[in-house]
Design a protein around this motif. Sequence first.
Motif, PDB file in Angstrom:
ATOM      1  N   ASP A  38     -23.735 -26.748  27.632  1.00 29.82           N
ATOM      2  CA  ASP A  38     -22.327 -26.824  28.011  1.00 29.82           C
ATOM      3  C   ASP A  38     -22.002 -28.144  28.717  1.00 29.82           C
ATOM      4  O   ASP A  38     -21.128 -28.210  29.556  1.00 29.82           O
ATOM      5  N   SER A  39     -22.727 -29.198  28.393  1.00 26.14           N
ATOM      6  CA  SER A  39     -22.486 -30.468  29.071  1.00 26.14           C
ATOM      7  C   SER A  39     -22.282 -31.625  28.097  1.00 26.14           C
ATOM      8  O   SER A  39     -22.451 -32.767  28.467  1.00 26.14           O
ATOM      9  N   CYS A  40     -21.922 -31.328  26.882  1.00 24.55           N
ATOM     10  CA  CYS A  40     -21.709 -32.392  25.898  1.00 24.55           C
ATOM     11  C   CYS A  40     -20.410 -33.125  26.192  1.00 24.55           C
ATOM     12  O   CYS A  40     -19.440 -32.539  26.646  1.00 24.55           O
ATOM     13  N   LEU A  41     -20.417 -34.412  25.940  1.00 21.15           N
ATOM     14  CA  LEU A  41     -19.227 -35.235  26.148  1.00 21.15           C
ATOM     15  C   LEU A  41     -18.557 -35.516  24.811  1.00 21.15           C
ATOM     16  O   LEU A  41     -19.229 -35.698  23.793  1.00 21.15           O
ATOM     17  N   THR A  42     -17.235 -35.580  24.836  1.00 27.92           N
ATOM     18  CA  THR A  42     -16.498 -35.945  23.631  1.00 27.92           C
ATOM     19  C   THR A  42     -16.585 -37.461  23.444  1.00 27.92           C
ATOM     20  O   THR A  42     -16.959 -38.196  24.360  1.00 27.92           O
ATOM     21  N   ARG A  43     -16.168 -37.940  22.290  1.00 24.09           N
ATOM     22  CA  ARG A  43     -16.152 -39.389  22.036  1.00 24.09           C
ATOM     23  C   ARG A  43     -15.241 -40.106  23.025  1.00 24.09           C
ATOM     24  O   ARG A  43     -15.551 -41.183  23.496  1.00 24.09           O
ATOM     25  N   GLU A  44     -14.122 -39.472  23.331  1.00 27.96           N
ATOM     26  CA  GLU A  44     -13.169 -40.073  24.261  1.00 27.96           C
ATOM     27  C   GLU A  44     -13.779 -40.195  25.658  1.00 27.96           C
ATOM     28  O   GLU A  44     -13.601 -41.210  26.332  1.00 27.96           O
ATOM     29  N   GLN A  45     -14.510 -39.155  26.093  1.00 25.91           N
ATOM     30  CA  GLN A  45     -15.147 -39.206  27.404  1.00 25.91           C
ATOM     31  C   GLN A  45     -16.221 -40.292  27.456  1.00 25.91           C
ATOM     32  O   GLN A  45     -16.363 -40.981  28.462  1.00 25.91           O
ATOM     33  N   LEU A  46     -16.957 -40.458  26.369  1.00 26.92           N
ATOM     34  CA  LEU A  46     -17.968 -41.514  26.316  1.00 26.92           C
ATOM     35  C   LEU A  46     -17.323 -42.893  26.386  1.00 26.92           C
ATOM     36  O   LEU A  46     -17.811 -43.786  27.073  1.00 26.92           O
ATOM     37  N   LYS A  47     -16.198 -43.072  25.693  1.00 25.44           N
ATOM     38  CA  LYS A  47     -15.488 -44.347  25.737  1.00 25.44           C
ATOM     39  C   LYS A  47     -14.995 -44.654  27.144  1.00 25.44           C
ATOM     40  O   LYS A  47     -15.019 -45.794  27.589  1.00 25.44           O
ATOM     41  N   GLU A  48     -14.531 -43.623  27.867  1.00 24.15           N
ATOM     42  CA  GLU A  48     -14.068 -43.807  29.240  1.00 24.15           C
ATOM     43  C   GLU A  48     -15.208 -44.236  30.167  1.00 24.15           C
ATOM     44  O   GLU A  48     -15.002 -45.014  31.096  1.00 24.15           O
ATOM     45  N   LEU A  49     -16.417 -43.745  29.913  1.00 21.36           N
ATOM     46  CA  LEU A  49     -17.567 -44.119  30.744  1.00 21.36           C
ATOM     47  C   LEU A  49     -17.864 -45.612  30.656  1.00 21.36           C
ATOM     48  O   LEU A  49     -18.365 -46.207  31.603  1.00 21.36           O
ATOM     49  N   LYS A  50     -17.541 -46.200  29.509  1.00 25.50           N
ATOM     50  CA  LYS A  50     -17.785 -47.628  29.309  1.00 25.50           C
ATOM     51  C   LYS A  50     -17.048 -48.475  30.341  1.00 25.50           C
ATOM     52  O   LYS A  50     -17.538 -49.507  30.773  1.00 25.50           O
ATOM     53  N   GLU A  51     -15.891 -48.011  30.769  1.00 23.50           N
ATOM     54  CA  GLU A  51     -15.071 -48.754  31.724  1.00 23.50           C
ATOM     55  C   GLU A  51     -15.288 -48.318  33.170  1.00 23.50           C
ATOM     56  O   GLU A  51     -14.707 -48.885  34.073  1.00 23.50           O
ATOM     57  N   ASP A  52     -16.122 -47.309  33.393  1.00 21.12           N
ATOM     58  CA  ASP A  52     -16.347 -46.758  34.733  1.00 21.12           C
ATOM     59  C   ASP A  52     -17.480 -47.515  35.427  1.00 21.12           C
ATOM     60  O   ASP A  52     -18.620 -47.460  35.002  1.00 21.12           O
ATOM     61  N   PRO A  53     -17.186 -48.246  36.514  1.00 19.45           N
ATOM     62  CA  PRO A  53     -18.234 -49.021  37.184  1.00 19.45           C
ATOM     63  C   PRO A  53     -19.349 -48.158  37.764  1.00 19.45           C
ATOM     64  O   PRO A  53     -20.502 -48.564  37.797  1.00 19.45           O
ATOM     65  N   MET A  54     -19.038 -46.941  38.214  1.00 15.50           N
ATOM     66  CA  MET A  54     -20.059 -46.055  38.754  1.00 15.50           C
ATOM     67  C   MET A  54     -21.036 -45.620  37.655  1.00 15.50           C
ATOM     68  O   MET A  54     -22.239 -45.592  37.859  1.00 15.50           O
ATOM     69  N   ALA A  55     -20.514 -45.313  36.480  1.00 15.24           N
ATOM     70  CA  ALA A  55     -21.375 -44.924  35.361  1.00 15.24           C
ATOM     71  C   ALA A  55     -22.289 -46.082  34.972  1.00 15.24           C
ATOM     72  O   ALA A  55     -23.477 -45.889  34.717  1.00 15.24           O
ATOM     73  N   ALA A  56     -21.750 -47.276  34.939  1.00 11.01           N
ATOM     74  CA  ALA A  56     -22.564 -48.443  34.608  1.00 11.01           C
ATOM     75  C   ALA A  56     -23.689 -48.621  35.625  1.00 11.01           C
ATOM     76  O   ALA A  56     -24.823 -48.920  35.270  1.00 11.01           O
ATOM     77  N   THR A  57     -23.379 -48.404  36.896  1.00 12.04           N
ATOM     78  CA  THR A  57     -24.388 -48.524  37.946  1.00 12.04           C
ATOM     79  C   THR A  57     -25.495 -47.505  37.754  1.00 12.04           C
ATOM     80  O   THR A  57     -26.678 -47.816  37.867  1.00 12.04           O
ATOM     81  N   LEU A  58     -25.118 -46.266  37.439  1.00  8.39           N
ATOM     82  CA  LEU A  58     -26.108 -45.200  37.279  1.00  8.39           C
ATOM     83  C   LEU A  58     -26.951 -45.371  36.019  1.00  8.39           C
ATOM     84  O   LEU A  58     -28.163 -45.226  36.046  1.00  8.39           O
ATOM     85  N   PHE A  59     -26.296 -45.655  34.893  1.00  5.54           N
ATOM     86  CA  PHE A  59     -27.000 -45.691  33.621  1.00  5.54           C
ATOM     87  C   PHE A  59     -27.780 -46.981  33.372  1.00  5.54           C
ATOM     88  O   PHE A  59     -28.758 -46.985  32.652  1.00  5.54           O
ATOM     89  N   PHE A  60     -27.343 -48.072  33.975  1.00  4.12           N
ATOM     90  CA  PHE A  60     -27.963 -49.355  33.682  1.00  4.12           C
ATOM     91  C   PHE A  60     -28.571 -50.011  34.907  1.00  4.12           C
ATOM     92  O   PHE A  60     -28.718 -51.220  34.963  1.00  4.12           O
ATOM     93  N   ALA A  61     -28.969 -49.231  35.895  1.00  2.00           N
ATOM     94  CA  ALA A  61     -29.502 -49.766  37.143  1.00  2.00           C
ATOM     95  C   ALA A  61     -30.765 -50.601  36.904  1.00  2.00           C
ATOM     96  O   ALA A  61     -30.912 -51.670  37.481  1.00  2.00           O
TER      97      ALA A  61
END
Length: 69
Positions: A38-61
């Motif tokens: 129950d934690s799948c992301l839609t394509r739109e949610q994934l696209k939004e993560l691209k612009e989120d600085p916090m997500a970039a910090t977490l995923f690409f640390a």
Amino acid sequence: MRCMCRECGAYMVQAEDKDLGCVCPECFARCRDCLGTDSCLTREQLKELKEDPMAATLFFAKRRDGEEE
């Protein structure tokens, strides 16, 4: 997989029945958090993560900490 019960804090164990997930031996609450269901992301949610600085910090640390491409 084992996790802590959100209801009472007891140590949960994986259920050995037809329902996937964990069951609390104290209060019998169930969850599937550790399975990632129950934690799948839609394509739109994934696209939004691209612009989120916090997500970039977490995923690409690691890459930002000096890991070479």
